[in-house]
Design an enzyme around this catalytic site. Structure first.
Site, PDB file in Angstrom:
ATOM      1  N   ASP A   1      -2.592   3.439   1.318  1.00  0.00           N
ATOM      2  CA  ASP A   1      -2.708   2.440   2.391  1.00  0.00           C
ATOM      3  C   ASP A   1      -4.173   2.211   2.798  1.00  0.00           C
ATOM      4  O   ASP A   1      -4.507   2.310   3.997  1.00  0.00           O
ATOM      5  CB  ASP A   1      -1.927   2.885   3.639  1.00  0.00           C
ATOM      6  CG  ASP A   1      -0.506   3.335   3.345  1.00  0.00           C
ATOM      7  OD1 ASP A   1       0.142   2.703   2.488  1.00  0.00           O
ATOM      8  OD2 ASP A   1      -0.041   4.314   3.974  1.00  0.00           O
TER       9      ASP A   1
ATOM     10  N   GLU B   1       6.217  -4.936   5.212  1.00  0.00           N
ATOM     11  CA  GLU B   1       5.247  -4.081   5.917  1.00  0.00           C
ATOM     12  C   GLU B   1       3.844  -4.431   5.429  1.00  0.00           C
ATOM     13  O   GLU B   1       3.656  -5.359   4.649  1.00  0.00           O
ATOM     14  CB  GLU B   1       5.550  -2.598   5.660  1.00  0.00           C
ATOM     15  CG  GLU B   1       5.477  -2.196   4.199  1.00  0.00           C
ATOM     16  CD  GLU B   1       5.990  -0.777   3.920  1.00  0.00           C
ATOM     17  OE1 GLU B   1       6.489  -0.096   4.827  1.00  0.00           O
ATOM     18  OE2 GLU B   1       5.888  -0.348   2.754  1.00  0.00           O
TER      19      GLU B   1
HETATM   20  O1  FUB Z   1       2.158   5.428   3.964  1.00  0.00           O
HETATM   21  C1  FUB Z   1       3.366   5.353   4.677  1.00  0.00           C
HETATM   22  C2  FUB Z   1       3.914   3.978   4.582  1.00  0.00           C
HETATM   23  O2  FUB Z   1       4.133   3.618   3.228  1.00  0.00           O
HETATM   24  C3  FUB Z   1       2.997   2.887   5.072  1.00  0.00           C
HETATM   25  O3  FUB Z   1       2.867   2.842   6.453  1.00  0.00           O
HETATM   26  C4  FUB Z   1       3.633   1.733   4.431  1.00  0.00           C
HETATM   27  O4  FUB Z   1       2.906   0.558   4.469  1.00  0.00           O
HETATM   28  C5  FUB Z   1       3.859   2.247   3.033  1.00  0.00           C
HETATM   29  O5  FUB Z   1       2.710   2.141   2.238  1.00  0.00           O
END
Ligand code: FUB
Length: 360
Positions: free
Chosen positions: A49, A261
């Site tokens: 991320d 997301e």
């Molecule tokens: O790294 C945990 C979660 O996985 C992140 O917050 C999301 O965007 C996904 O990459």
């Protein structure tokens, strides 16, 4: 380009020998024969991320710090059980990537209980702000903020999450008029589907409780301007509307286009670009709009699926060139143990973005 990435490989090798790599991490470095477009930027710990920014002429990367955990994999992302953040810097693309060590730990965040997921950072008036999601003591995600005099921390967490936030994956965009906007939200493990009118609906528990029917409007991310002191929202969050190319809100069943997301916003030639992960279809998609609030009209994909379930990115301009930061699982082959990467990104003359395939 070749020199650039050859250099980067050389620096990865130096980084590996300077740090003490965990015995569980294979010391794989991409080569010319690799199936991956680019090698990992960091190999001595697992990182994901990557939110990249240029502060004072230097690139800073604010990633999640993936760790091995006993927690079983599920559709709520319980296996992403991170406990701290490290900040990385590089003088320029291709230069050595420096790990500045732990910048914020779970145990130092008074309101948080677990899962330090994807963070982002901002710089204003000599101070640095780390925005991060975590589950509170009731196991509900909110977004917190921590402050430092230094881009690499250590960051001091505010005692409570930012009022009015919920869900996860914060991303901060600084507009040319020096206004700062906080984007957030994510479905399934991100819990966005548990909220209606920005209130938690009791009884919603699973990844799909509260997800609209396929023909209904998809759940959208949220945005709010940040207050002058960067510690609060200056307004009630507004829904960020993502439209399809007919001008209709993207539907919940349109899994290849709907928001999942990983919101990110950048501005190019006066237009606002909202990019995001489509989650279970694994793309980084984007829309273009005329305001930081949207609406954004879907244009296509920036990044094809990477190795690993999640896809999460950031986009940054360094000395006039655009770069995409992303992650995959080249080092581990395991979804919750990721490694960050970067590549150049091209805006085409018509304003659209050239799609990147992370595999050769
Ligand atoms: O790294 C945990 C979660 O996985 C992140 O917050 C999301 O965007 C996904 O990459």
């Amino acid at each position: 380009m070749k020199t650039y990435w050859t250099l980067s490989i050389a620096f990865s090798i130096i980084a590996l020998s300077c740090n003490s790599p965990s015995s569980k991490i294979e010391e794989t470095v991409s080569s010319e024969d690799s199936k991956f477009l680019h090698p990992p930027l960091v190999s001595h710990i697992f990182t994901a991320d990557p939110s990249a920014h240029v502060f004072n002429g230097k690139i800073y990367i604010y990633p999640s710090h993936d760790i091995e955990s006993e927690v079983k994999e599920d559709d709520m992302g319980s296996h992403f059980d991170m406990k701290d953040y490290h900040v990385f810097s590089m003088e320029r693309p291709g230069a050595e990537v420096i790990d500045h060590g732990p910048a914020l730990k779970l145990e130092d965040i008074p309101w948080a209980s677990r899962q330090l997921w994807a963070p982002d950072a901002a710089h204003k008036n000599g101070k640095y702000y780390l925005y991060f999601p975590a589950k509170d003591k009731e196991d509900i995600f909110s977004i917190g903020v921590a402050v430092s005099e230094n881009p690499t921390g250590p960051f001091l967490a505010e005692p409570n999450p930012i009022k009015g936030t919920f869900s996860m994956d914060p991303a901060v965009f600084e507009d040319e008029d020096n206004s700062y906007y906080l984007y957030f939200g994510g479905i399934w493990g991100g819990q966005l589907q548990w909220f209606e009118d920005q209130q938690l609906v009791e009884g919603r528990k699973g990844p799909t409780d509260g997800i609209p029917a396929p023909e209904e409007k998809a759940l959208m991310p949220f945005v709010a301007k940040l207050s002058d002191n960067m510690l609060e929202l200056a307004e009630k969050p507004l829904e960020v509307l993502l439209l399809d190319q007919n001008g209709e809100p993207i539907k919940a069943g349109d899994n290849e286009k709907r928001f999942f997301e990983a919101a990110w916003v950048h501005k190019h030639n006066g237009k606002y670009y909202f990019s995001y992960s489509t989650g279970d279809t694994h793309f980084i998609a984007y829309g273009i709009g005329d305001s930081p609030y949207g609406p954004f009209t879907y244009q296509g994909n920036i990044l094809e699926p990477v190795q690993g379930w999640t896809n999460h990115h950031s986009i940054v301009n360094f000395e006039g060139k655009w770069y995409l930061f992303y992650h995959d699982t080249e080092l581990s082959g395991k979804t919750p143990l990721r490694n960050i990467k970067m590549t150049e990104l091209n805006h085409l003359p018509d304003g659209t973005i050239q799609t990147i395939n992370p595999m050769k």
